[in-house]
Design a protein around this motif. Structure first.
Motif, mmCIF file in Angstrom:
data_model
loop_
_atom_site.group_PDB
_atom_site.id
_atom_site.type_symbol
_atom_site.label_atom_id
_atom_site.label_comp_id
_atom_site.label_asym_id
_atom_site.label_seq_id
_atom_site.Cartn_x
_atom_site.Cartn_y
_atom_site.Cartn_z
ATOM 1 N N ASN A 49 0.824 -1.210 0.000
ATOM 2 C CA ASN A 49 0.000 0.000 0.000
ATOM 3 C C ASN A 49 0.854 1.255 0.000
ATOM 4 O O ASN A 49 0.468 2.278 0.577
ATOM 5 N N ASP A 68 -1.927 -1.862 -4.208
ATOM 6 C CA ASP A 68 -3.149 -1.056 -4.227
ATOM 7 C C ASP A 68 -2.865 0.202 -3.422
ATOM 8 O O ASP A 68 -2.654 0.137 -2.199
ATOM 9 N N VAL A 69 -2.868 1.338 -4.114
ATOM 10 C CA VAL A 69 -2.437 2.574 -3.485
ATOM 11 C C VAL A 69 -3.451 3.671 -3.773
ATOM 12 O O VAL A 69 -3.816 3.888 -4.941
ATOM 13 N N PRO A 70 -3.926 4.376 -2.758
ATOM 14 C CA PRO A 70 -4.695 5.602 -3.003
ATOM 15 C C PRO A 70 -3.740 6.739 -3.348
ATOM 16 O O PRO A 70 -2.792 7.018 -2.606
ATOM 17 N N THR A 96 -8.546 3.449 -10.893
ATOM 18 C CA THR A 96 -9.931 3.780 -10.547
ATOM 19 C C THR A 96 -10.040 5.299 -10.456
ATOM 20 O O THR A 96 -9.506 5.921 -9.534
ATOM 21 N N SER A 138 -13.049 3.704 -14.746
ATOM 22 C CA SER A 138 -11.683 3.200 -14.565
ATOM 23 C C SER A 138 -10.968 3.191 -15.910
ATOM 24 O O SER A 138 -11.581 3.390 -16.970
ATOM 25 N N THR A 183 -7.432 5.678 -7.152
ATOM 26 C CA THR A 183 -6.851 4.434 -6.653
ATOM 27 C C THR A 183 -6.155 3.727 -7.803
ATOM 28 O O THR A 183 -6.723 3.601 -8.899
ATOM 29 N N HIS A 185 -4.057 0.224 -9.012
ATOM 30 C CA HIS A 185 -3.714 -1.185 -8.777
ATOM 31 C C HIS A 185 -2.634 -1.581 -9.782
ATOM 32 O O HIS A 185 -2.819 -1.452 -10.999
#
Length: 312
Positions: A49, A68-70, A96, A138, A183, A185
């Protein structure tokens, strides 16, 4: 009678204790499934993350690992992964996007791969750049690198074993959309290995440059024929003709002769050039001097110059 009842009660109590005792590990139920960490394939790699914002702070991903990183729209995002000889890495990115109501136009995202020398590597497959409309939820990107090689030509940028960097950026985005939350991925997959390390498009059967052995022929050794009677009476090789000056320009003193001859020729060239460009001293032409001017006679004594009567 009382003795039989006592013995029966003791047997019943012993049976109850045996039933209440825990079963041994060897008698465990065969239907119980092993934990993921004890499986033959090993536990799954944890999802990261974190993400870096430069080459020096890039987050390292292993082969088959996800992230998976915001993120904040508009930032440069960096990940790193190792690649060895014979592998063909593929990076897959799914973005996203922010809510459609918060966006003000289409967004263009781009994924790039760099080697350890910060050289941008070309992608052989996958949409490296993508543009999402304002209503799209997305966007998917991917990049397949060329096969990692163990050698490279000096003029080429072939991918070599080492660390590779993934950079995700937004080259074209509305100014008002910068900073929106999104977001990302990222998945890194590789195929092949050291056993598949071969030139792309085929296998090298023979060396490009055959080995050179001095005094050996390219063909295999052939059977030497037996000498015949006519060959034994063949004429002897003719000796090389020599002259009186042959020994002067051969052997260790050859370079000395050429050095002396070159010095003499240089000196002659210098003298000849000086002679052609300078006049001889004995034949110089001096400018002719003009004859002196004789003195002029003055007016005679008691003689006045004639006066003109035309003046008034």
């Amino acid at each position: 009678m009382r003795t039989l009842r006592t013995a029966a009660a003791s047997a019943a109590a012993l049976t109850g204790l045996l039933l209440l005792a825990p079963a041994p590990a060897s008698a465990a139920s065969p239907s119980a499934s092993p934990s993921p960490s004890a499986s033959a394939s090993g536990s799954a790699k944890p999802v990261l993350n974190s993400v870096g914002t430069s080459f020096l702070t890039a987050t390292t991903l292993a082969a088959g690992q996800d992230a998976d990183v915001p993120v904040s729209t508009g930032d440069y995002l960096y990940w790193a992964f190792p690649a060895s000889e014979g592998q063909t890495p593929t990076v897959q990115v799914t973005v996203t996007l922010p809510e459609a109501a918060d966006r003000h136009g289409p967004q263009t995202w781009s994924v790039e791969l760099f080697d350890g020398l910060r050289r941008r590597q070309s992608c052989t497959a996958g949409p490296q750049d993508g543009t999402a409309e304002q209503s799209a939820p997305s966007l998917g990107l991917s990049c397949t690198l060329r096969q990692i090689r163990s050698w490279a030509e000096p003029w080429s940028g072939d991918p070599l074993p080492g660390t590779y960097y993934v950079r995700l950026s937004t080259p074209d985005i509305p100014q008002t959309d910068l900073g929106l939350a999104a977001t990302v991925h990222v998945h890194v997959a590789t195929k092949g290995g050291a056993d598949d390390a071969q030139p792309e498009g085929g296998t090298l059967k023979d060396p490009l440059v055959p080995p050179v052995n001095a005094g050996a022929t390219a063909a295999g050794p052939a059977a030497t024929p037996a000498p015949s009677a006519s060959a034994s009476h063949a004429a002897a090789p003719v000796a090389e003709e020599s002259h009186w000056y042959s020994d002067l320009f051969s052997g260790w003193n050859t370079r000395w002769w050429w050095t002396v001859a070159g010095g003499v020729l240089a000196a002659l060239a210098g003298v000849l050039g000086y002679t052609l460009t300078r006049h001889p001293r004995g034949h110089r032409h001096h400018p002719q001097r003009s004859a002196p001017v004789p003195p002029q006679a003055g007016p005679a004594p008691h003689q006045h110059p004639q006066r003109s009567d035309n003046w008034q």
